[in-house]
Structures are given as C-alpha cells and as structure tokens.
Design a protein around this motif. Sequence first.
Motif, PDB file in Angstrom:
ATOM      1  N   LEU A 269       0.919  -1.014   0.220  1.00  0.00           N
ATOM      2  CA  LEU A 269      -0.128  -0.006   0.152  1.00  0.00           C
ATOM      3  C   LEU A 269       0.622   1.133  -0.078  1.00  0.00           C
ATOM      4  CD1 LEU A 269      -2.969  -1.143   2.428  1.00  0.00           C
ATOM      5  CD2 LEU A 269      -3.075  -0.678  -0.002  1.00  0.00           C
ATOM      6  N   VAL A 270       1.711   1.376   0.656  1.00  0.00           N
ATOM      7  CA  VAL A 270       2.666   2.490   0.834  1.00  0.00           C
ATOM      8  C   VAL A 270       3.592   2.616  -0.557  1.00  0.00           C
ATOM      9  CG1 VAL A 270       4.784   3.655   2.221  1.00  0.00           C
ATOM     10  CG2 VAL A 270       2.923   2.394   3.416  1.00  0.00           C
ATOM     11  N   GLN A 271       4.154   1.688  -0.931  1.00  0.00           N
ATOM     12  CA  GLN A 271       4.639   1.772  -2.111  1.00  0.00           C
ATOM     13  C   GLN A 271       3.764   2.096  -3.443  1.00  0.00           C
ATOM     14  OE1 GLN A 271       6.556  -2.305  -2.601  1.00  0.00           O
ATOM     15  NE2 GLN A 271       8.376  -1.408  -1.746  1.00  0.00           N
ATOM     16  N   LEU A 272       2.692   1.709  -3.408  1.00  0.00           N
ATOM     17  CA  LEU A 272       1.505   2.176  -4.380  1.00  0.00           C
ATOM     18  C   LEU A 272       1.337   3.498  -4.501  1.00  0.00           C
ATOM     19  CD1 LEU A 272      -0.160   0.818  -6.609  1.00  0.00           C
ATOM     20  CD2 LEU A 272      -2.023   0.763  -5.023  1.00  0.00           C
ATOM     21  N   LEU A 284       3.331   8.856   5.135  1.00  0.00           N
ATOM     22  CA  LEU A 284       2.712   7.713   5.063  1.00  0.00           C
ATOM     23  C   LEU A 284       3.223   6.682   5.978  1.00  0.00           C
ATOM     24  CD1 LEU A 284       1.761   6.714   1.490  1.00  0.00           C
ATOM     25  CD2 LEU A 284       0.139   6.904   3.611  1.00  0.00           C
ATOM     26  N   LEU A 285       4.421   6.893   6.241  1.00  0.00           N
ATOM     27  CA  LEU A 285       5.236   5.780   7.026  1.00  0.00           C
ATOM     28  C   LEU A 285       4.887   6.042   8.259  1.00  0.00           C
ATOM     29  CD1 LEU A 285       8.404   5.240   5.192  1.00  0.00           C
ATOM     30  CD2 LEU A 285       6.913   3.448   5.537  1.00  0.00           C
ATOM     31  N   ALA A 286       4.993   7.350   8.694  1.00  0.00           N
ATOM     32  CA  ALA A 286       4.676   7.836  10.029  1.00  0.00           C
ATOM     33  C   ALA A 286       3.279   7.395  10.370  1.00  0.00           C
ATOM     34  CB  ALA A 286       4.723   9.317  10.135  1.00  0.00           C
ATOM     35  N   ALA A 287       2.476   7.765   9.664  1.00  0.00           N
ATOM     36  CA  ALA A 287       0.954   7.301   9.909  1.00  0.00           C
ATOM     37  C   ALA A 287       0.888   5.585   9.983  1.00  0.00           C
ATOM     38  CB  ALA A 287      -0.084   7.720   8.773  1.00  0.00           C
ATOM     39  N   ASN A 289       2.923   3.544  10.738  1.00  0.00           N
ATOM     40  CA  ASN A 289       3.615   3.056  11.902  1.00  0.00           C
ATOM     41  C   ASN A 289       2.854   3.196  13.075  1.00  0.00           C
ATOM     42  OD1 ASN A 289       6.397   1.658  11.511  1.00  0.00           O
ATOM     43  ND2 ASN A 289       6.851   3.489  10.570  1.00  0.00           N
ATOM     44  N   LEU A 290       2.268   4.408  13.394  1.00  0.00           N
ATOM     45  CA  LEU A 290       1.502   4.844  14.488  1.00  0.00           C
ATOM     46  C   LEU A 290       0.473   3.950  14.461  1.00  0.00           C
ATOM     47  CD1 LEU A 290       0.951   6.539  16.839  1.00  0.00           C
ATOM     48  CD2 LEU A 290      -0.030   8.075  15.371  1.00  0.00           C
ATOM     49  N   ALA A 291      -0.304   3.743  13.375  1.00  0.00           N
ATOM     50  CA  ALA A 291      -1.767   2.777  13.309  1.00  0.00           C
ATOM     51  C   ALA A 291      -1.307   1.404  13.869  1.00  0.00           C
ATOM     52  CB  ALA A 291      -2.100   2.722  11.908  1.00  0.00           C
ATOM     53  N   MET A 292      -0.013   0.776  13.262  1.00  0.00           N
ATOM     54  CA  MET A 292       0.310  -0.501  13.701  1.00  0.00           C
ATOM     55  C   MET A 292       0.731  -0.716  15.143  1.00  0.00           C
ATOM     56  SD  MET A 292      -0.096  -2.131  10.994  1.00  0.00           S
ATOM     57  CE  MET A 292      -1.295  -1.026  10.425  1.00  0.00           C
ATOM     58  N   GLN A 293       1.208   0.463  15.556  1.00  0.00           N
ATOM     59  CA  GLN A 293       1.523   0.286  17.124  1.00  0.00           C
ATOM     60  C   GLN A 293       0.292   0.356  17.846  1.00  0.00           C
ATOM     61  OE1 GLN A 293       3.839   3.929  17.767  1.00  0.00           O
ATOM     62  NE2 GLN A 293       5.645   3.269  16.624  1.00  0.00           N
ATOM     63  N   ARG A 294      -0.579   0.860  17.345  1.00  0.00           N
ATOM     64  CA  ARG A 294      -1.930   0.976  18.276  1.00  0.00           C
ATOM     65  C   ARG A 294      -2.556  -0.370  18.101  1.00  0.00           C
ATOM     66  NH1 ARG A 294      -3.234   6.147  15.812  1.00  0.00           N
ATOM     67  NH2 ARG A 294      -4.395   5.216  14.188  1.00  0.00           N
ATOM     68  N   SER A 315       8.218  -4.775   8.469  1.00  0.00           N
ATOM     69  CA  SER A 315       8.417  -4.620   7.024  1.00  0.00           C
ATOM     70  C   SER A 315       8.341  -3.170   6.697  1.00  0.00           C
ATOM     71  CB  SER A 315       7.087  -5.265   6.442  1.00  0.00           C
ATOM     72  OG  SER A 315       6.933  -6.524   7.010  1.00  0.00           O
ATOM     73  N   LEU A 316       7.776  -2.456   7.389  1.00  0.00           N
ATOM     74  CA  LEU A 316       7.741  -0.857   7.117  1.00  0.00           C
ATOM     75  C   LEU A 316       9.071  -0.171   7.237  1.00  0.00           C
ATOM     76  CD1 LEU A 316       4.032   0.015   8.505  1.00  0.00           C
ATOM     77  CD2 LEU A 316       4.882   0.279   6.047  1.00  0.00           C
TER      78      LEU A 316
END
Length: 523
Positions: A269-272, A284-287, A289-294, A315-316
């Motif tokens: 998704l990020v690469q696309l 996008l990476l910051a958003a 990572n924050l979502a994955m942490q939650r 992976s990110l």
Amino acid sequence: MKIHSATAALVATLMCAAGTVLALPAASQKPATAAAATTEGINWYEGDVDAAFAYAKANNKPLFLYWGATWCPPCNQVKATIFNRQGFIERSRFFVPVHIDGDSAGAQKLGERFKVRGYPTMILFKPDGTEITRLPGEVDAERYLQTLTLGISANRPVRQTLQAALAGGKLTADEWRLLAYYSWDTDEQQLVGRKDLPATLKRLAAASPAGDIANRLALSALVAAGTAKPGESGVVDKTVAAAQLNKTLSDVRSARENMDILTNYPVELVQLASDPKSASRTKLLAASNLAMQRLSVDATLSKTDRLSALAAQVSLARIDNPDGALSPALIKEVRQKVAQADSATTDAFERQSVINTAAHALSDAGLLDDSDSLLKAELKRSHAPYYFMLSLASNAKKRGDKGAAINWYEQAYQAAQGPATRLQWGVAYLSGLLELAPQDETRIEKVAHGVFQELGGTQNAFYERNRSVLERLGQKLTAWNSGGSHEAALGRLRGQLDGVCVKLPTADAQRATCQGLLSPTRA
C-alpha cells in the motif's frame, strides 16, 4: 489468507444476529452416507458432500463449506477465534456445516468443482446449491459473524449483487456490505478476472454510499492494484491513494475496521501510494507505524492479529532499505511481544497460527537465532511440526547455510502427512534442491522419483491445488534442464511419469495435465 511477511510468503508459496436458536437434527437423521463429526458444538459433515447438499436442499437450509488443512496456520486461527465462538456455534444451527480437509479422499477433485485452492476458503451456499458469498477469514470474529449473518439472510448471491452494482442498480446497505467484505483473496477469479479486479473494485467504491463501505472497497482496490502483475494494475493516482490511506490510518476506528487489509499489505500500500524518499512516503510511513503500534497492543484483536501488526512495523522499517538495521527499540519490542504471545498461548490451534506469525516477525527483524529457537521448541508441541520445518529451512537459507536448509526441507517432507500435503512438501524439498544444489543430479532425480511414485498411488492427484503445485514443479525441472544439461535424468523421470499418466482414463482431464508436466515442448 495472505501472510504479509516476505519469509512467510515464501513458505506459503511452497505449499494460506443469532435470533432464535434452532435445534440441530440428530446425526441419525442425516443421510447414512454423510458422516457427522461433532466438534466444539458444531455438527460438521465429513465425507459425502453431495449428501450434505441434498440434506440442505431437503431441509431448506443454507450450506457452509469450509476447505482447510491440518497444518495451515490461518485455518488454525479460524478454529481458535471463530469456530469456537458461541456466536458461530449458534449460527451453525441455521445452516449445514461441511468440512473438506484438503488431504481427504477426493478432496482435490472437490476443490476443482468448487473452485477452491487457498486454505482456508469458506463459502456460503443457498439451499439449492447456488453460491451466495465467500467469507473473509482475516477479519476479526465479530466482523466475520456479522458478514456470515448477512450472507444467510441475503436475498440474492453476491454474483448478482455485483452485476447489479456495476449496472447502476439499487443495492441495500447490507448488499453493499457483503460486497465490501467479500473474500476477494479466495475468489479464484469466479466473479472478476485478476486483471479487471483493481478497476472493478474502484468502480464499486465510487458507486457505493460514502462512509465505511466506500472506504473499504477503495482500500481493496488499492490492494488489488498493489499486488497485481506488471501491466494489470491500471493507472493509480498516487495523490488520491495517499489521501485515502492517510485518512484511514489516522482514524483509530477506521484503522481497526480495516486492520486485516492494513496489516497484511503494509508495504504494498505504501509503495503504491508514494515514491521512495518523498515527503508523501515519509508522511505515510509515520501514519502507518502509528496505526500498527496501536493495533499491536489492541486487546480486542487476537494474538495473531496483534503480532501481524508488529510484523508490519518491521516490514515498513525495511521498505526503502531491505538490509538496513532496525532500531534497538523495535528489536526489543519484537522480542518482548513474541515472548509474551508465546507464554500466553496455550490452545493448540491458536499456537499454530501465533508461533508462525511470531517466528516470521523475528526472522524478518534479522533475529534468526531467536526465530529458530522458537520454531524448534514448537516442533515438540505442534500437531503439524513439518510446517515449521519449512520456516527453519527458510531461516537457514537466509543465513546462506545451504546444507542446513536442504536438511530441513528433507525432514519436513519425511514428516509430512496426507497425500496433498506430502505432494506439496515433496515439491518444496525438490524446489529447495533445484535452487540450492542444482548440481546434485543424483539426489534431485531420487527425490523426484519418490514424489512421482507417491503420485502414482494417489487418487485424483492432478486436480486443483495439486495441479498448480505440479505445474510449478514441471516448470522448475524444465528450467533446470535448460540446454539439455540434465536430459538423461529428466528423460528417466518423463518415462516414470508417463507410466503414471497412461493409467489415467483417456477422457479424464487429469491425463492431459499429467502428460504436459514434463513435456519436451515446455523447453
């Protein structure tokens, strides 16, 4: 079900409202040819699938078909988080539950009939046998049960609903929801061809009512584009895609609603949606990572789902630098959360899924020794240890230890159980040899001979999942013989396979499949 980590994907390719409670009929009331196995309160049909469909029709009940395998981590996850839930057990009184184990007699032929390949695949049928919908195995249990209930009460199959939506027809909110939560991953191109899927999902997102459903369809369209083969994704507007992703990731409820998409396809998704080293990618990476942490600490999610969010962070972190070092903080977090999940998971089914995801998170983080220790300990506990042996082979290959990798492939094949599983694991062993020791012609021929020998004693061996596994093997053996460097060995294997093919009825489609596997015309 998609396993998002690179290592896990490799292993996978080698082989994935209750209302009023109605009483289930006693097993003796079912057709004598259909053996019923009651497990965790669910009266599963095992065996004669036609008898189960006849029973469903006679009693005007939908039929729920579950296609799975003993070793498959996502299948075990479904057993541990959905099939054991009281809500599912209660709903099972409204339909006829049928289980097809991929290793059971005739299973692969049934797979061809129902167009099921990936484990697990779950399909809901009308009493007359018409397919209603394919259910998503990766959503959380509550969302799954809601989707199942919608399917049971649906007035028309998803196929007709899709046609109506694309023609501009009027759909109910429930019909839009069934489309949004349809299992496109296990559709096997029954509704939409692979190359048309991104554009079709994009059209559905634009036509659906604004809100959660439109958002999920739009995300699914991005996944379809991000995982498409070259030239099949169509034109993707990165600015629009990035806005869609950022909106979802930054909204806690929306990220939780679509956690299966976000954790399974974080890199795609990020690469696309962004270019390397761009401001858009940084955001996008910051958003993400924050979502994955939650999500990784969300107690409403299963342990496997939380570990998937953790693995997505790994992976990110490697998205633009695959060989780069991870931060000490992330390394520590991976170790701690894996240890916690290992300690807290006691259910055997759940462990097959949790340990798989945990081991791959460790491996992708570069913690190969930790991953090995976890996997080796699980070999003594797992009901399907041969699955984890493939992960150990993958770790050894990452280290560059070809001998150890081949040894694990061999052990996995020797331990594998069930005809379809043994075929898949035998091909994994052969593929490992062809990649890591292509010069060892004697061993390659010996292993191939053993695989073909088992193949000759297996009924309906050339259908569906088996067929795709064998076709890939045929391509690899043909490539190995490029330039005729192994013609004598391949000629002997062709002769052996011809002996298997000739025993198949001339009119049987299996015969043509068998004869084409090592055909000289492939070269």
